[in-house]
Design an enzyme around this catalytic site. Structure first.
Site, PDB file in Angstrom:
ATOM      1  N   LEU A   1      45.575  42.016  -5.971  1.00  0.00           N
ATOM      2  CA  LEU A   1      45.004  40.777  -6.494  1.00  0.00           C
ATOM      3  C   LEU A   1      45.980  40.195  -7.511  1.00  0.00           C
ATOM      4  O   LEU A   1      46.528  40.924  -8.338  1.00  0.00           O
ATOM      5  CB  LEU A   1      43.660  41.041  -7.178  1.00  0.00           C
ATOM      6  CG  LEU A   1      42.417  41.159  -6.300  1.00  0.00           C
ATOM      7  CD1 LEU A   1      41.202  41.501  -7.168  1.00  0.00           C
ATOM      8  CD2 LEU A   1      42.156  39.886  -5.508  1.00  0.00           C
ATOM      9  N   ASP A   2      46.187  38.882  -7.447  1.00  0.00           N
ATOM     10  CA  ASP A   2      47.052  38.219  -8.419  1.00  0.00           C
ATOM     11  C   ASP A   2      46.473  38.352  -9.824  1.00  0.00           C
ATOM     12  O   ASP A   2      45.265  38.508  -9.992  1.00  0.00           O
ATOM     13  CB  ASP A   2      47.190  36.736  -8.073  1.00  0.00           C
ATOM     14  CG  ASP A   2      47.901  36.506  -6.762  1.00  0.00           C
ATOM     15  OD1 ASP A   2      48.766  37.333  -6.412  1.00  0.00           O
ATOM     16  OD2 ASP A   2      47.599  35.511  -6.086  1.00  0.00           O
ATOM     17  N   PRO A   3      47.318  38.237 -10.860  1.00  0.00           N
ATOM     18  CA  PRO A   3      46.801  38.300 -12.235  1.00  0.00           C
ATOM     19  C   PRO A   3      45.711  37.276 -12.515  1.00  0.00           C
ATOM     20  O   PRO A   3      44.747  37.555 -13.229  1.00  0.00           O
ATOM     21  CB  PRO A   3      48.053  38.031 -13.078  1.00  0.00           C
ATOM     22  CG  PRO A   3      49.179  38.547 -12.230  1.00  0.00           C
ATOM     23  CD  PRO A   3      48.790  38.210 -10.819  1.00  0.00           C
TER      24      PRO A   3
END
Length: 297
Positions: free
Chosen positions: A39-41
């Site tokens: 998951l992206d930040p």
């Protein structure tokens, strides 16, 4: 030593998936921790974490279909196709005349079903051994190859108009490897006004739901799903006798037992509800393709 298991974490915004893994290692006192799907930040939501021997299960979880809730902002583009990037363009006033409800619906329809999608250049995909986003940060121009993905649901839940933009709250069911940022980018491009994500939340991975996840601060051994309980959420269950479990662990085939499987793979679970491993059909036999470390009783 901590028991093997699967931990469902509700990742907060601002942390990378690696950050969550690192915190889980510290919380549980073990180095053997991995995750199924980055998951992206900026994104929040479900991160499936494998601990100890259960990391072997991640191979069978990472390819599961997923559900996301997102907000797409039409009218702007950014360098990262999400809110973390610098705004590159803003749609001129005259471009909005073509953004009718019918055009939006048609644009979404064209991005539903089996589609060819070009991932964002700042994705975690590796190019010659390096992450694409690292290459972009170093000033390289990165263009990734298109890939076939499936978007089985792309529904608008709400919309809000602002000064020079239109926000769409959407829910997306999709195959593994689908980039929601790319859906936002491509919808905006189709409408001629540009688009990017301002929010992203993963709510489902296969049969794992974010409603069952814990906060990272609650990452304790008691929160772990047993390997057997986790395996039956992604695979059919095959009950095996103690003798069959022993044979599978020793690399032996279960002769003439392929008829017991409905699908290609199954989780072999012994008489004490312990996951032995994952088996597949080999002709008329069953053979283990992954064995769990044997539990000492």
């Amino acid at each position: 030593m901590v028991s093997p298991g699967i931990l469902l974490v509700d990742k907060p915004a601002g942390l990378t998936s690696h950050d969550v893994v690192a915190r889980t290692r510290r919380a549980l006192g073990t180095r053997k921790v991995g995750h199924a799907g980055t998951l992206d930040p900026m994104a929040t939501g479900l991160l499936v974490i494998g601990v100890e021997g259960a990391t072997r299960l991640l191979t069978f979880i990472v390819g599961a279909d997923k559900t996301y809730e997102a907000t797409i902002r039409l009218g702007q583009t950014t360098g990262t196709d999400d809110a973390d990037g610098e705004i590159l363009t803003r749609a001129p006033e005259q471009a909005w005349a073509a953004v009718t409800p019918e055009r939006v619906a048609a644009g979404i329809a064209s991005l539903t079903g089996a589609i060819s999608q070009v991932p964002s250049s700042v994705s975690a995909i590796k190019v010659d051994g390096r992450r694409a986003y690292d290459r972009v940060r170093d000033g390289e121009e990165v263009v990734l190859a298109a890939r076939e993905v499936t978007v089985s649901r792309f529904d608008v839940l709400a919309e809000r108009r602002g000064e020079g933009f239109l926000d769409l709250d959407v829910v997306v069911d999709c195959s593994s490897g689908t980039y929601i940022r790319s859906l936002a980018r491509d919808l905006g491009a189709d409408l001629g006004v540009g688009g990017h994500l301002t929010a992203l939340r993963r709510t489902r991975v296969g049969d794992f739901d974010v409603a069952d996840a814990v906060q990272i601060e609650e990452a304790t051994e008691s929160a772990l799903l047993t390997p057997a309980a986790a395996a039956v959420r992604v695979l059919d269950a095959l009950r095996v006798s103690d003798d069959e479990a022993r044979d599978l662990r020793h690399g032996k085939r279960l002769a003439q037992q392929a008829v017991r499987l409905n699908g290609a793979l199954a989780a072999a679970i012994d008489e004490e509800d312990v996951l032995v491993g994952v088996v597949e059909k080999r002709g008329t036999d069953l053979k283990s393709v992954m064995n769990m470390p044997e539990v000492q009783r």
